[in-house]
Scaffold this active site. Sequence first.
Site, short mmCIF file in Angstrom:
data_model
loop_
_atom_site.label_atom_id
_atom_site.label_comp_id
_atom_site.label_asym_id
_atom_site.label_seq_id
_atom_site.Cartn_x
_atom_site.Cartn_y
_atom_site.Cartn_z
N LYS A 208 5.11 7.45 -9.04
CA LYS A 208 5.81 8.01 -7.88
C LYS A 208 7.32 8.10 -8.09
O LYS A 208 7.88 7.48 -8.98
CB LYS A 208 5.43 7.23 -6.61
N ARG B 279 -4.34 2.20 -7.03
CA ARG B 279 -4.68 3.61 -7.30
C ARG B 279 -3.76 4.10 -8.40
O ARG B 279 -2.54 4.18 -8.21
CB ARG B 279 -4.47 4.41 -6.00
N1 HH2 Z 1 -0.93 8.78 -3.05
C1 HH2 Z 1 -1.19 10.08 -3.31
C2 HH2 Z 1 -2.39 10.65 -2.87
N2 HH2 Z 1 -3.30 9.93 -2.19
N3 HH2 Z 1 -3.99 7.87 -1.27
C3 HH2 Z 1 -3.76 6.57 -1.00
N4 HH2 Z 1 -4.65 5.84 -0.33
N5 HH2 Z 1 -2.59 5.98 -1.39
C4 HH2 Z 1 -1.63 6.64 -2.07
O1 HH2 Z 1 -0.57 6.05 -2.37
C5 HH2 Z 1 -1.85 8.03 -2.36
C6 HH2 Z 1 -3.08 8.61 -1.94
C7 HH2 Z 1 -0.20 10.90 -4.07
O2 HH2 Z 1 -0.45 10.84 -5.44
P1 HH2 Z 1 -1.25 11.94 -6.31
O3 HH2 Z 1 -2.66 12.06 -5.84
O4 HH2 Z 1 -1.11 11.60 -7.74
O5 HH2 Z 1 -0.47 13.29 -6.08
P2 HH2 Z 1 -0.74 14.55 -5.19
O6 HH2 Z 1 -0.78 14.13 -3.75
O7 HH2 Z 1 0.43 15.45 -5.51
O8 HH2 Z 1 -2.05 15.16 -5.60
#
Ligand code: HH2
Length: 337
Positions: free
Chosen positions: A283, A318
Site C-alpha cells: 500500500k 491479506r
Molecule cells: N485492500 C484492498 C482490497 N480489498 N480487503 C480487505 N479486507 N482489506 C484490505 O486491506 C483490502 C481489501 C486493496 O488492495 P488490492 O486488492 O491489492 O488493490 P485494488 O483494490 O486496487 O484491486
Amino acid sequence: MTDPSGYYRPMLCADSVKPDDALWFQGGPLWFSRCVRLDRGRAPCFVEPEQVPADVLLRFTSRPVPICGLALDRTRIMGVLNVTPDSFSDGGRYDTTERAVAHAAEMVSEGADILDIGGESTRPGADTVPADVEIERVVPVIEALRSGGITAPISVDTRKSVVARAAVAAGADLLNDVTALTYDSDSLATAAELEVPVCLMHAAGDPKTMQEKPSYGDVVLEVLDYLDTRVRAAENAGIPRVRILVDPGIGFGKTLDHNLALLNNLAVFHGLGCPVLLGVSRKRFIGTLADEPVAGRRAPGSIAAGLAGVRQGVQMLRVHDISETRQALAVAARLTA
Ligand code: HH2
C-alpha cells in the site's frame, strides 16, 4: 463498544519469560499482563487485566473459532488475486481466467491458506464496475479453481450482493466487503442467507473520493466504534459473530498518520470478539515511509508492517507476496524476545 468504561488494548508479548500472573492471549503463543486503556480526549493509561470488563477480557483470552475450516491459532495468509485491469499493484497481470488460475495455484503452492478474488479495484480514484462485468471476471476463475481441484478456501472481494451470490454458487466460501456490507442494501440479508463468513472492513467514503481529505477526531476509536456498529448490524441480520472477521481498512480514507495510529493499536480490535484481518500489502503508506514509488517493490515494507500485526495477534494477513510473507512468518514464529 461505545463503552463509558473505555476501550482496552492488551499489551501483547512473545517473550519466553512470562510473569506468573500473565494471561495467554487467545490460548497463546502471545501473552499479556497489562492493558492500555484508551478514552476520547484523555491520555492512554495502563490498567491491570482485573480492571478490564469481564466480557472484553474473555474475548482477549478465548481461542477464536475457525473460519472456513482454518484454525486461527497462528496468522493465516490470504493471497490476493485481482482479476482486474486496474488494481493498483497487479492490475492487468491476471485478467484472463487462465493467468488468474495459474497465479492462484502458485499462491497455494507457496503457502496461501485462503485466496481472495476480486473483480473490481478499490484503489483510491477507481471507477465502479457494473455487477455483470464483475461476475464475468470472478466466476469463471472460481469455477476453474474448483474444477481444477484447488480446495483452499476462496474469498470474494466484492461490495455487491449479486456478485457475492454468484461467487458462492461457483464455490466461494467467504465474503470480503470493503464497505462492511453497507454499499448494497441487500448485502446483509444475502450474507445471512448464504451462511458464509464475512469480513467487515472500515472505509471512509467511496474509493473515488476517499483520499481527498480524510479526517477523524480519534481515528482508532472511530474505526472501532464503526466496526462495532457493523458487527451488531450483521448479528441483527442473522450473521453470528463467530462468522465475522473485522478489518480496520488500512489506506481506505486514511492519511499516513491515521494508518500508523491504527497499526500501532491493532490489538484494541480484539475487543470486538472477531478475528482481525489486516491488509497492508504494497500500500501507498509503505511507499511513502520507504520512498518506494513502485508498488511491486514494496514486499519488504509490507512484511515489516505485517509482522507488526502478527505481534498484535492479527489472525489473517491479506498479501500479494506469498512466499516472502510465509518465510517471514515462519522465522518470526520462533523468535520470542
Ligand atoms: N485492500 C484492498 C482490497 N480489498 N480487503 C480487505 N479486507 N482489506 C484490505 O486491506 C483490502 C481489501 C486493496 O488492495 P488490492 O486488492 O491489492 O488493490 P485494488 O483494490 O486496487 O484491486
